[in-house]
Structure formats: C-alpha cells, structure tokens
Motif scaffolding. Structure first.
Motif, short mmCIF file in Angstrom:
data_model
loop_
_atom_site.label_atom_id
_atom_site.label_comp_id
_atom_site.label_asym_id
_atom_site.label_seq_id
_atom_site.Cartn_x
_atom_site.Cartn_y
_atom_site.Cartn_z
N ALA A 256 -62.08 -53.98 17.76
CA ALA A 256 -62.36 -53.64 16.37
C ALA A 256 -62.50 -52.13 16.22
CB ALA A 256 -63.65 -54.32 15.90
N ILE A 257 -61.93 -51.60 15.17
CA ILE A 257 -62.15 -50.20 14.85
C ILE A 257 -63.36 -50.12 13.94
CG2 ILE A 257 -61.23 -48.16 13.70
CD1 ILE A 257 -58.51 -48.85 14.71
N ALA A 258 -64.40 -49.50 14.46
CA ALA A 258 -65.66 -49.40 13.71
C ALA A 258 -65.52 -48.36 12.59
CB ALA A 258 -66.79 -48.98 14.66
N ARG A 259 -66.11 -48.66 11.41
CA ARG A 259 -66.90 -49.86 11.21
C ARG A 259 -66.17 -50.93 10.41
NH1 ARG A 259 -71.74 -47.41 8.19
NH2 ARG A 259 -70.01 -46.14 7.44
N GLY A 260 -65.13 -50.52 9.70
CA GLY A 260 -64.45 -51.44 8.80
C GLY A 260 -63.77 -52.61 9.47
N GLY A 261 -63.43 -52.46 10.75
CA GLY A 261 -62.73 -53.54 11.44
C GLY A 261 -63.63 -54.62 12.00
N VAL B 228 -57.83 -54.19 15.59
CA VAL B 228 -58.01 -54.70 14.23
C VAL B 228 -58.80 -53.71 13.39
CG1 VAL B 228 -58.96 -56.56 12.81
CG2 VAL B 228 -57.91 -57.09 15.03
N ASP B 229 -58.29 -53.42 12.20
CA ASP B 229 -58.99 -52.60 11.21
C ASP B 229 -58.85 -53.27 9.86
OD1 ASP B 229 -60.56 -50.55 10.30
OD2 ASP B 229 -59.09 -48.97 10.63
N ASP B 230 -59.64 -52.79 8.89
CA ASP B 230 -59.55 -53.38 7.56
C ASP B 230 -58.35 -52.85 6.80
OD1 ASP B 230 -60.69 -50.85 7.28
OD2 ASP B 230 -62.51 -51.56 6.26
N VAL B 231 -58.21 -51.52 6.72
CA VAL B 231 -57.13 -50.94 5.92
C VAL B 231 -56.44 -49.83 6.71
CG1 VAL B 231 -58.68 -49.29 4.78
CG2 VAL B 231 -56.52 -49.92 3.68
N ASN B 232 -55.12 -49.76 6.58
CA ASN B 232 -54.34 -48.67 7.15
C ASN B 232 -53.92 -47.78 6.00
OD1 ASN B 232 -52.78 -47.03 8.77
ND2 ASN B 232 -51.05 -48.43 8.84
N ASP B 233 -54.60 -46.66 5.88
CA ASP B 233 -54.37 -45.77 4.75
C ASP B 233 -53.35 -44.70 5.12
OD1 ASP B 233 -54.59 -43.95 2.61
OD2 ASP B 233 -56.68 -44.45 2.29
N SER B 234 -53.77 -43.58 5.64
CA SER B 234 -52.84 -42.51 6.01
C SER B 234 -52.12 -42.79 7.31
CB SER B 234 -53.61 -41.18 6.13
OG SER B 234 -54.51 -41.25 7.22
N GLY B 235 -52.70 -43.65 8.14
CA GLY B 235 -52.15 -43.91 9.47
C GLY B 235 -52.84 -43.11 10.56
N ASP B 236 -53.70 -42.17 10.17
CA ASP B 236 -54.35 -41.31 11.15
C ASP B 236 -55.27 -42.08 12.10
OD1 ASP B 236 -53.06 -39.25 9.92
OD2 ASP B 236 -54.84 -38.37 8.99
#
Length: 208
Positions: free
Chosen positions: A40-45, A97-105
């Motif tokens: 998980a990618i903290a914290r959103g994931g 796993v993350d919640d949102v992929n925004d810029s991709g950074d």
C-alpha cells in the motif's frame, strides 16, 4: 492549490470504494497476475489495499510512504519515498496499490525504489487514474478525463478542513462554509461529515 483558489471536487462514498475495489480485483484476476504481497502507498492506498488483500486472498500487506500532495491539494515540490518498506520482497510478485494516480509522480517514485529490492515482478493498481498522468498504472478502474480533486472517505476531515482554512476571506458562519464549499468546490457534506470536519479540524466561526 494556493490560497483563494477554487477547484472542482468529486466526493467518493465508502460504497463506491468497495465497488471500485471489487472491479479492480476482477480485472487483476482476469489478467492472470497473482500477487504474493500487496504494498500500500501510504496513506491513501491503505483502505483499497486492505480490500484487495481480502478479495484476492493475499495475506501479506506492507506499505511505503510517498509524499507528494499535502492536505487539500497542497502540492510539495517532488514525490519521494519517505518511509521505506519494512520487510523483504525479493523474488515475490508485488502489487502496489494506491487510491488515485494523478500526475504519476507517486508511482514513478515508488517503482524504482521497489525494483531495487529485487522482486520477481511489480504491478501497480489504482482506483482512479487521471489522463494527465505521466506514469500509467497497470490496473485502473476509473479514468478521470477532466481534472478534479478526488475526495475519499478517509480524507474528508483533512482535505475539507484545508479547503476551509484556504478560503479568503474565511467563512464567518457554518452556513457560509456550507455555501462556499458548494460554490468553490461543488462539494456537499451531510451534517455529520461537516461536524467532524469542524470538530476534529479545530475550525470555529466568529459569528456562531
């Protein structure tokens, strides 16, 4: 987001999160990829990753922290891994796993870090992916064509509290706060949600 700016917000319910995780896991399963470990990618994931573990019957859940956005869309200069993985993943099939992929950074920072730990394979998965991203996830449920801030149930107090604190001039009453959230962000909260934002965010109004 700088003080005084407005931005559109899409509020996601807990039920929508569960449905998106269900759909995500069906796509992953149909792809033939079988993860040994979920990161998980903290914290959103955290919450999506836990549902993924449940649906795909993965017992090993780890996490890293990649800092990029602060509360309420406050962006830091660059994304980087600030809390490393606490266990080995050498030779394992890893699903990030993350919640949102925004810029991709965030994914761009996470992938090389994890690759350095020598897993057998890495795949990435998100609930929402924006078309402006520079690094696409391997698995994504919803594509966001027109940019907006995605507000998940685990970030309502933090993000909406920041939206209110960034308002210039600040709202003087609860009613004005409700109106400004709707006008500035297209955002509607029920009384309980707003009450939590105000109480836990320590927000008080001069005229209330």
């Amino acid at each position: 987001m700088t003080r005084g700016e407005t931005l559109p917000v899409q509020k996601i319910s807990t039920g929508e999160v569960v449905a998106a995780c269900d759909r995500l896991c069906r796509v992953i399963r149909s792809s033939g990829f079988v993860p040994d470990t979920v990161v998980a990618i903290a914290r959103g994931g955290f919450m999506p990753a836990r549902f993924v573990c449940d649906f795909l019957d993965v017992s090993r859940l780890l996490s890293i922290k990649v800092q990029h956005y602060g509360a309420g869309a406050q962006m830091q200069q660059r994304a980087e891994v600030t809390s490393p993985l606490g266990s080995e993943i050498r030779g394992e099939r890893v699903l990030v796993v993350d919640d949102v992929n925004d810029s991709g950074d965030t994914l761009e920072a996470a992938r090389p870090y994890l690759e350095g730990l020598e897993p057998a394979e890495i795949r990435t998965a998100v609930l929402h992916e924006k078309t402006n991203t520079t690094c696409r996830a391997d698995f994504a449920v919803h594509t966001i064509d027109e940019w907006r801030w995605i507000l998940y149930p685990w970030a309502v107090v933090e993000d909406v509290g920041q939206f209110l604190r960034d308002m210039d001039p600040p709202p003087a009453t609860r009613g004005e706060a409700v109106s400004r959230l709707n006008v500035d962000h297209g955002l509607e909260l029920d009384d309980a949600e707003l009450g939590r934002v105000l109480f836990f965010g320590g927000i008080r109004f001069d005229q209330d």
